[in-house]
Scaffold this active site. Sequence first.
Site, mmCIF file in Angstrom:
data_model
loop_
_atom_site.group_PDB
_atom_site.id
_atom_site.type_symbol
_atom_site.label_atom_id
_atom_site.label_comp_id
_atom_site.label_asym_id
_atom_site.label_seq_id
_atom_site.Cartn_x
_atom_site.Cartn_y
_atom_site.Cartn_z
ATOM 1 N N ALA A 87 0.839 -1.193 0.000
ATOM 2 C CA ALA A 87 0.000 0.000 0.000
ATOM 3 C C ALA A 87 0.875 1.244 0.000
ATOM 4 C CB ALA A 87 -0.926 0.005 1.221
ATOM 5 N N ASP A 88 0.286 2.332 -0.446
ATOM 6 C CA ASP A 88 0.968 3.619 -0.392
ATOM 7 C C ASP A 88 -0.062 4.697 -0.096
ATOM 8 O OD1 ASP A 88 3.535 5.099 -0.812
ATOM 9 O OD2 ASP A 88 2.299 6.156 -2.265
ATOM 10 N N THR A 89 0.285 5.612 0.786
ATOM 11 C CA THR A 89 -0.604 6.701 1.166
ATOM 12 C C THR A 89 0.023 8.034 0.791
ATOM 13 O OG1 THR A 89 -1.524 5.426 3.023
ATOM 14 C CG2 THR A 89 -1.812 7.822 3.090
#
Length: 208
Positions: A87-89
């Site tokens: 994931a990446d935010t």
Amino acid sequence: MTSPSDSAPDAPRIYLASASPRRRELLAQIGVAHRVLAVPSPPGEDEPRHAGEAAEVYVRRTARDKAERGVRYLHDQALPGLPLLAADTTVILDGDVLGKPADRDDAIAILRRLSGRAHQVHTAVVVAAAGQLHEAVSVTEVRLRTLSQQDIERYCDSGEPFGKAGAYGIQGLAGIFVEHIAGSYTGVMGLPVFETAQLLGRAGLLLP
């Protein structure tokens, strides 16, 4: 298809290609036993943004890159073939990506920009399983109240802004700054549990 009865209750059901304690907490919250996979970072700049790349495209690509690196690492290490989650935010304001602050001055500058304004938090999630990538993006609008210089200085004194996209953690002290949120609270934390559960289901994991 994998179900809880297929293995011991605490046996990992997926790999998590992230060292984020918040993502670990959120996976535990939805009952997904996991193993953190310490995938070596590529050489050079950490998560560089390509020239002319839209912020919305950047966050999707970065999550996908993490998943693909993780899959290659699993293969190279001959590890058991469990699904892998990456994931990446990204915090986006005026089309700019506001990443993790480099230092205190950078954190102060970021928080000044966010003060009294609405911004977007995009969290892209990718689950790699059986040679396929399942992807989703959560988009949440967050508005912080107007922050005084004292607010910002005291918040930076806490140490919380560092290591967090946009220089704040909604689940921590910065929660008192959040005036409005429209979307996924857990997405702002770093792992939208609704989208994550949907992707894991597509990868064959049955959740409670």
